[in-house]
Design an enzyme around this catalytic site. Structure first.
Site, mmCIF file in Angstrom:
data_model
loop_
_atom_site.group_PDB
_atom_site.id
_atom_site.type_symbol
_atom_site.label_atom_id
_atom_site.label_comp_id
_atom_site.label_asym_id
_atom_site.label_seq_id
_atom_site.Cartn_x
_atom_site.Cartn_y
_atom_site.Cartn_z
ATOM 1 N N ASN A 32 42.674 41.032 37.028
ATOM 2 C CA ASN A 32 42.951 41.279 35.361
ATOM 3 C C ASN A 32 44.605 41.062 35.266
ATOM 4 O O ASN A 32 45.496 41.169 36.146
ATOM 5 C CB ASN A 32 42.933 42.874 35.100
ATOM 6 C CG ASN A 32 41.404 43.321 35.144
ATOM 7 O OD1 ASN A 32 40.649 42.784 34.578
ATOM 8 N ND2 ASN A 32 41.119 44.410 35.714
ATOM 9 N N ASP A 35 39.409 50.160 47.176
ATOM 10 C CA ASP A 35 39.751 50.584 45.691
ATOM 11 C C ASP A 35 39.544 52.269 45.988
ATOM 12 O O ASP A 35 38.614 52.777 46.355
ATOM 13 C CB ASP A 35 39.024 50.170 44.754
ATOM 14 C CG ASP A 35 39.604 50.360 43.422
ATOM 15 O OD1 ASP A 35 40.138 49.423 42.858
ATOM 16 O OD2 ASP A 35 39.651 51.502 43.030
ATOM 17 N N ILE A 36 40.623 52.994 45.341
ATOM 18 C CA ILE A 36 40.612 54.274 45.483
ATOM 19 C C ILE A 36 39.450 54.778 44.513
ATOM 20 O O ILE A 36 39.065 56.107 44.786
ATOM 21 C CB ILE A 36 41.862 55.067 45.023
ATOM 22 C CG1 ILE A 36 42.150 56.305 45.996
ATOM 23 C CG2 ILE A 36 42.143 55.072 43.738
ATOM 24 C CD1 ILE A 36 43.459 56.760 45.792
ATOM 25 N N HIS A 51 39.828 42.021 42.950
ATOM 26 C CA HIS A 51 38.811 43.082 42.929
ATOM 27 C C HIS A 51 37.739 42.072 43.777
ATOM 28 O O HIS A 51 37.208 41.206 42.920
ATOM 29 C CB HIS A 51 38.275 43.795 41.868
ATOM 30 C CG HIS A 51 39.328 44.595 40.999
ATOM 31 N ND1 HIS A 51 39.265 45.888 41.111
ATOM 32 C CD2 HIS A 51 40.148 44.014 40.437
ATOM 33 C CE1 HIS A 51 40.328 46.175 40.326
ATOM 34 N NE2 HIS A 51 40.827 45.433 39.758
ATOM 35 N N HIS A 71 46.325 41.454 42.064
ATOM 36 C CA HIS A 71 45.097 41.838 43.225
ATOM 37 C C HIS A 71 43.864 41.123 42.466
ATOM 38 O O HIS A 71 43.493 41.177 41.326
ATOM 39 C CB HIS A 71 45.073 43.344 42.960
ATOM 40 C CG HIS A 71 45.193 44.054 41.883
ATOM 41 N ND1 HIS A 71 46.266 44.311 41.182
ATOM 42 C CD2 HIS A 71 44.028 44.693 41.170
ATOM 43 C CE1 HIS A 71 45.764 44.809 39.961
ATOM 44 N NE2 HIS A 71 44.646 45.275 39.933
ATOM 45 N N GLU A 112 46.080 47.588 35.226
ATOM 46 C CA GLU A 112 46.826 48.804 35.504
ATOM 47 C C GLU A 112 48.047 48.783 36.492
ATOM 48 O O GLU A 112 49.018 49.526 36.217
ATOM 49 C CB GLU A 112 45.673 49.877 36.069
ATOM 50 C CG GLU A 112 44.879 50.716 35.211
ATOM 51 C CD GLU A 112 44.104 51.591 35.854
ATOM 52 O OE1 GLU A 112 44.266 52.055 36.933
ATOM 53 O OE2 GLU A 112 42.791 51.882 35.194
ATOM 54 N N VAL A 113 47.724 48.162 37.538
ATOM 55 C CA VAL A 113 48.594 47.947 38.457
ATOM 56 C C VAL A 113 49.405 46.799 38.408
ATOM 57 O O VAL A 113 48.774 45.525 38.708
ATOM 58 C CB VAL A 113 48.126 48.211 39.968
ATOM 59 C CG1 VAL A 113 49.236 48.381 41.090
ATOM 60 C CG2 VAL A 113 47.500 49.808 40.143
HETATM 61 P P1 AMP Z 1 43.469 46.866 37.685
HETATM 62 O O1 AMP Z 1 42.899 47.570 36.366
HETATM 63 O O2 AMP Z 1 42.771 45.536 37.635
HETATM 64 O O3 AMP Z 1 45.021 46.879 37.809
HETATM 65 O O4 AMP Z 1 42.986 47.582 38.619
HETATM 66 C C1 AMP Z 1 43.719 48.525 39.559
HETATM 67 C C2 AMP Z 1 42.748 49.176 40.534
HETATM 68 O O5 AMP Z 1 43.732 49.808 41.508
HETATM 69 C C3 AMP Z 1 41.958 50.417 40.074
HETATM 70 O O6 AMP Z 1 40.570 49.990 40.330
HETATM 71 C C4 AMP Z 1 42.173 51.580 40.667
HETATM 72 O O7 AMP Z 1 41.330 52.382 41.183
HETATM 73 C C5 AMP Z 1 42.904 51.083 42.059
HETATM 74 N N1 AMP Z 1 43.959 51.780 42.611
HETATM 75 C C6 AMP Z 1 45.000 52.519 42.097
HETATM 76 N N2 AMP Z 1 45.638 53.257 42.953
HETATM 77 C C7 AMP Z 1 45.113 52.953 44.287
HETATM 78 C C8 AMP Z 1 45.447 53.154 45.266
HETATM 79 N N3 AMP Z 1 46.519 54.082 45.797
HETATM 80 N N4 AMP Z 1 44.642 52.950 46.492
HETATM 81 C C9 AMP Z 1 43.852 52.117 46.153
HETATM 82 N N5 AMP Z 1 43.195 51.770 44.949
HETATM 83 C C10 AMP Z 1 43.956 52.082 44.016
#
Ligand code: AMP
Length: 119
Positions: free
Chosen positions: A91, A33-34, A106, A104, A99-100
């Protein structure tokens, strides 16, 4: 919600943006994770176009689901957190603050993580 092929994890899968890769096989890709929330914070994503756990669990094939689950377990063991303990978070949707929009999981570990939810 339909799948957005321009989401950031789709771009990582296509190799358009880099990631710190931990593991890859037919069904899954794992990378750091970034913005890590724990000493170990790795994301595992399926290779197919699924928005969230809800989408994945409803539409993915048995082989994709089995492959993905096996990959999450292997990555956790390879990271060394299986013995000390870890937390999985997936999530889904607005209430979860996803967010994404590419499914995924974690993997969080490397320290005592405290209670499951802060509030
Ligand atoms: P979520 O809130 O479950 O969608 O988590 C999305 C996660 O993706 C967050 O913990 C971010 O820090 C992570 N994230 C976003 N962009 C990147 C990226 N380019 N590389 C790695 N992790 C990322």
């Amino acid at each position: 919600m339909s799948y957005d092929p321009n989401n950031i994890f789709a771009k990582i899968l296509r190799g358009e943006i880099p990631c710190k890769k931990v593991y890859e096989d037919t069904h899954a890709l794992a990378f750091h994770d970034i913005r890590p929330q724990a000493p170990t914070h790795v994301l595992v994503i399926p290779k197919g176009p699924y928005v969230s756990f809800d989408d994945f669990s409803a539409k993915a094939s048995a082989a994709e689901i089995a492959g993905f689950v096996a990959a999450v377990g292997k990555v956790a063991r390879d990271l060394g957190v299986a013995t000390s303990g870890y937390r999985l978070i997936a999530n889904h949707g607005a209430n979860s603050h996803q967010e994404v929009p590419h499914f995924h999981v974690h993997i969080l570990g490397g320290r005592a993580l405290g209670p499951m939810l802060v509030k």
